[in-house]
Design an enzyme around this catalytic site. Structure first.
Site, PDB file in Angstrom:
ATOM      1  N   LEU A 164       0.782  -1.049  -0.016  1.00  0.00           N
ATOM      2  CA  LEU A 164      -0.009  -0.236   0.015  1.00  0.00           C
ATOM      3  C   LEU A 164       1.027   1.298  -0.082  1.00  0.00           C
ATOM      4  O   LEU A 164       2.082   1.156   0.441  1.00  0.00           O
ATOM      5  CB  LEU A 164      -1.173  -0.094   1.362  1.00  0.00           C
ATOM      6  CG  LEU A 164      -1.974  -1.174   1.262  1.00  0.00           C
ATOM      7  CD1 LEU A 164      -2.510  -1.352   2.569  1.00  0.00           C
ATOM      8  CD2 LEU A 164      -2.544  -1.374   0.118  1.00  0.00           C
ATOM      9  N   SER A 165       0.144   2.362  -0.491  1.00  0.00           N
ATOM     10  CA  SER A 165       1.266   3.562  -0.662  1.00  0.00           C
ATOM     11  C   SER A 165       1.675   4.026   0.753  1.00  0.00           C
ATOM     12  O   SER A 165       2.479   4.682   1.027  1.00  0.00           O
ATOM     13  CB  SER A 165       0.299   4.807  -1.317  1.00  0.00           C
ATOM     14  OG  SER A 165      -0.817   5.137  -0.399  1.00  0.00           O
ATOM     15  N   CYS A 166       0.977   3.544   1.858  1.00  0.00           N
ATOM     16  CA  CYS A 166       1.391   3.875   3.533  1.00  0.00           C
ATOM     17  C   CYS A 166       2.637   3.030   3.741  1.00  0.00           C
ATOM     18  O   CYS A 166       2.989   3.049   4.898  1.00  0.00           O
ATOM     19  CB  CYS A 166       0.214   3.801   4.102  1.00  0.00           C
ATOM     20  SG  CYS A 166      -0.824   2.439   4.416  1.00  0.00           S
ATOM     21  N   ARG A 167       3.035   2.671   2.647  1.00  0.00           N
ATOM     22  CA  ARG A 167       4.280   1.790   2.961  1.00  0.00           C
ATOM     23  C   ARG A 167       4.240   0.429   3.678  1.00  0.00           C
ATOM     24  O   ARG A 167       5.320  -0.087   4.484  1.00  0.00           O
ATOM     25  CB  ARG A 167       5.528   2.530   3.191  1.00  0.00           C
ATOM     26  CG  ARG A 167       5.716   3.776   2.320  1.00  0.00           C
ATOM     27  CD  ARG A 167       6.819   4.512   2.251  1.00  0.00           C
ATOM     28  NE  ARG A 167       7.271   5.540   1.442  1.00  0.00           N
ATOM     29  CZ  ARG A 167       6.346   6.067   0.726  1.00  0.00           C
ATOM     30  NH1 ARG A 167       5.028   5.924   0.656  1.00  0.00           N
ATOM     31  NH2 ARG A 167       6.867   7.090  -0.352  1.00  0.00           N
TER      32      ARG A 167
END
Length: 187
Positions: A156-159
């Site tokens: 996810l983009s939140c790593r």
């Protein structure tokens, strides 16, 4: 998808990082010969530009509830004769608006005006996806007749790894093809 007759598809894009994938989806649908009208929320404009989507769809992107190009209102005119409404990404915010009939922007107002089938491709963080409120909204939208594709598990983009990743455009396009094929068989 190219063997099916051209359809009128409204592609709604909400404000999440997965909006970049909507460009690929738009391109795939347009290349298949469909008439694609893109509608973006103000949040979506923070992630992807109107110019990109206009070039891919071959049409101006609609973003405002009050637009002089549409004398009857864009929520009225853009909903006429649609074959499908797709929202990708469908963020937690837009899902809540749709589930509760809250129409405070063009996309949520179009949803209420629309009479065509709806396909939603959720995208958000894993903790957001797993919130009871989001799951209640998804269940409400399913009960209202919306089709849901995804979200997927992955990076996810939140790593972090988790569930919330928007399905890939190829998978969404496949779901669209399946919906159109099912509609054709029932006719």
């Amino acid at each position: 998808m190219s063997t099916e007759p051209a359809k009128r598809i409204l592609l709604g894009i909400a404000g999440g990082i997965a909006a970049y994938k909507a460009a690929d989806l738009c391109s795939k649908l347009a290349q298949a010969g469909h008439h694609v009208q893109v509608v973006m929320t103000s949040g979506a404009k923070n992630f992807i530009g109107e110019t990109t989507l206009s070039a891919l769809s071959g049409r101006p992107v609609a973003t405002e509830s009050f637009d002089p190009r549409y004398p009857l209102g864009p929520h009225i005119e853009l909903a006429v004769n649609l074959d499908l409404m797709v929202i990708a990404p469908a963020t937690a915010s837009i899902l809540a608006k749709l589930a509760h009939g809250h129409a405070d922007d063009l996309l949520s107002t179009l949803y209420l005006q629309n009479t065509a089938p709806v396909l939603l491709a959720p995208a958000m963080s894993d903790p957001m996806w797993n919130q009871p409120a989001v799951q209640r909204n998804i269940e409400t939208l399913r009960n209202d007749g919306c089709q849901i594709v995804g979200p997927e598990k992955g990076w996810l983009s939140c790593r972090v790894q988790g569930v919330g990743r928007m399905s890939e455009p190829t998978k969404i396009a496949g779901e669209i093809h399946t919906l159109f094929s099912a509609t054709t068989k029932r006719s």
